[in-house]
Design an enzyme around this catalytic site. Sequence first.
Site, PDB file in Angstrom:
ATOM      1  N   SER A  63      97.323  85.003 -70.065  1.00 10.92           N
ATOM      2  CA  SER A  63      97.648  83.576 -70.211  1.00 10.92           C
ATOM      3  C   SER A  63      99.117  83.306 -69.922  1.00 10.92           C
ATOM      4  O   SER A  63      99.490  82.182 -69.592  1.00 10.92           O
ATOM      5  CB  SER A  63      97.309  83.104 -71.625  1.00 10.92           C
ATOM      6  OG  SER A  63      97.826  84.001 -72.590  1.00 10.92           O
ATOM      7  N   ASN A  80      96.958  94.817 -70.119  1.00  9.44           N
ATOM      8  CA  ASN A  80      98.306  94.251 -70.204  1.00  9.44           C
ATOM      9  C   ASN A  80      98.612  93.631 -71.566  1.00  9.44           C
ATOM     10  O   ASN A  80      99.769  93.580 -71.966  1.00  9.44           O
ATOM     11  CB  ASN A  80      98.456  93.199 -69.090  1.00  9.44           C
ATOM     12  CG  ASN A  80      99.670  92.315 -69.292  1.00  9.44           C
ATOM     13  OD1 ASN A  80     100.791  92.717 -68.975  1.00  9.44           O
ATOM     14  ND2 ASN A  80      99.477  91.127 -69.863  1.00  9.44           N
ATOM     15  N   TYR A 119     106.355  99.964 -81.776  1.00 12.18           N
ATOM     16  CA  TYR A 119     106.032  99.522 -80.409  1.00 12.18           C
ATOM     17  C   TYR A 119     106.129 100.719 -79.460  1.00 12.18           C
ATOM     18  O   TYR A 119     105.223 100.957 -78.654  1.00 12.18           O
ATOM     19  CB  TYR A 119     107.014  98.421 -80.006  1.00 12.18           C
ATOM     20  CG  TYR A 119     106.843  97.909 -78.599  1.00 12.18           C
ATOM     21  CD1 TYR A 119     105.797  97.043 -78.272  1.00 12.18           C
ATOM     22  CD2 TYR A 119     107.724  98.281 -77.578  1.00 12.18           C
ATOM     23  CE1 TYR A 119     105.638  96.568 -76.981  1.00 12.18           C
ATOM     24  CE2 TYR A 119     107.572  97.809 -76.285  1.00 12.18           C
ATOM     25  CZ  TYR A 119     106.532  96.943 -75.991  1.00 12.18           C
ATOM     26  OH  TYR A 119     106.374  96.479 -74.708  1.00 12.18           O
ATOM     27  N   LYS A 151     103.176 102.507 -77.123  1.00 13.19           N
ATOM     28  CA  LYS A 151     103.257 102.645 -75.664  1.00 13.19           C
ATOM     29  C   LYS A 151     103.273 104.120 -75.254  1.00 13.19           C
ATOM     30  O   LYS A 151     102.756 104.493 -74.199  1.00 13.19           O
ATOM     31  CB  LYS A 151     104.495 101.909 -75.134  1.00 13.19           C
ATOM     32  CG  LYS A 151     104.448 100.396 -75.356  1.00 13.19           C
ATOM     33  CD  LYS A 151     103.274  99.743 -74.634  1.00 13.19           C
ATOM     34  CE  LYS A 151     103.343  98.234 -74.686  1.00 13.19           C
ATOM     35  NZ  LYS A 151     102.256  97.590 -73.926  1.00 13.19           N
TER      36      LYS A 151
END
Length: 248
Positions: A16, A91, A156, A160
């Site tokens: 989006s 993503n 985070y 990842k």
Amino acid sequence: MGNALAGKVCLVTGASRGIGANIARELAAQGVAVAVNYRNSVSEAQQLAAEINQIGKGLAIQGDVSSRQQVDAMYKQIESTLGPVNLLVNNAGVSLRGLFQDVTEEEWQQVIDTNLKGPFFCCQRAFPHMLRQGYGRIVNIASIWGIAGASCESVYAASKGGLIALTRSLAKELGPSGITVNAIAPGAIQTDMLNRELDADEVRALQDNIALGRLGRGQDITGVCSFLLSPQADYINGQVITVDGGWL
Ligand code: NAP
């Protein structure tokens, strides 16, 4: 790159806004039917899907990637509208900044669930069709912090880093079946995620450390993503491509 991807169906999670929206636009321009997944931003996703429908096929599709049930429902809707997914871009992601000591269990859970469990669910749901076809292309959007580690972004970075290990492992497991799995590790890309976290002084300091002297833009990620999905990258598997302007 021509229209080698024309007619393929791609799910781009978290499309989006930001990097995902740029990737969705670029793939649509190459003739790919694109499912524009979002969690909350319904109007942005619908607007992008409408834009894509002017030139091809787009579908805005709500779904929280951290819920297996919602991922399954999302795939069913894509399959009945656009066809089975043969390209997947994981993503969707959330960030978290702060001292490791202050991180709550809920925050840990939200970051890991979105950034790592989301790709787990989306890959698992995509594989049966890809295996039947003997073809599939997956690109995971990781981060340079997953390679280098990051102070005050430990959770985070852990999510990842996990995604990078998942990428390399799935590349080995699914490669023999004609499915490639690669990752992109962006540096600092100007999106809502970055803007939320850094003030103007921090951005200036950051730019001074980037060899190219500027932050990245969403468009800086799209070329490498569509390349990794394309036949030109057919022999590239299990790789993590850093796109950070020479920062690391
Ligand atoms: P962004 O502007 O904050 O956009 C995040 C996107 O993910 C939005 O579309 C959001 O949907 C979606 N999303 C979040 N949680 C979701 C969930 N549970 N289920 C489905 N969709 C969800 O972020 P961005 O900067 O474009 O980042 C995209 C990816 O690149 C992320 O994985 C991020 O970690 C990675 N990355 C970004 C940078 C950077 O500097 N920006 C650097 C390295 C890596 P809604 O709009 O509906 O909320």
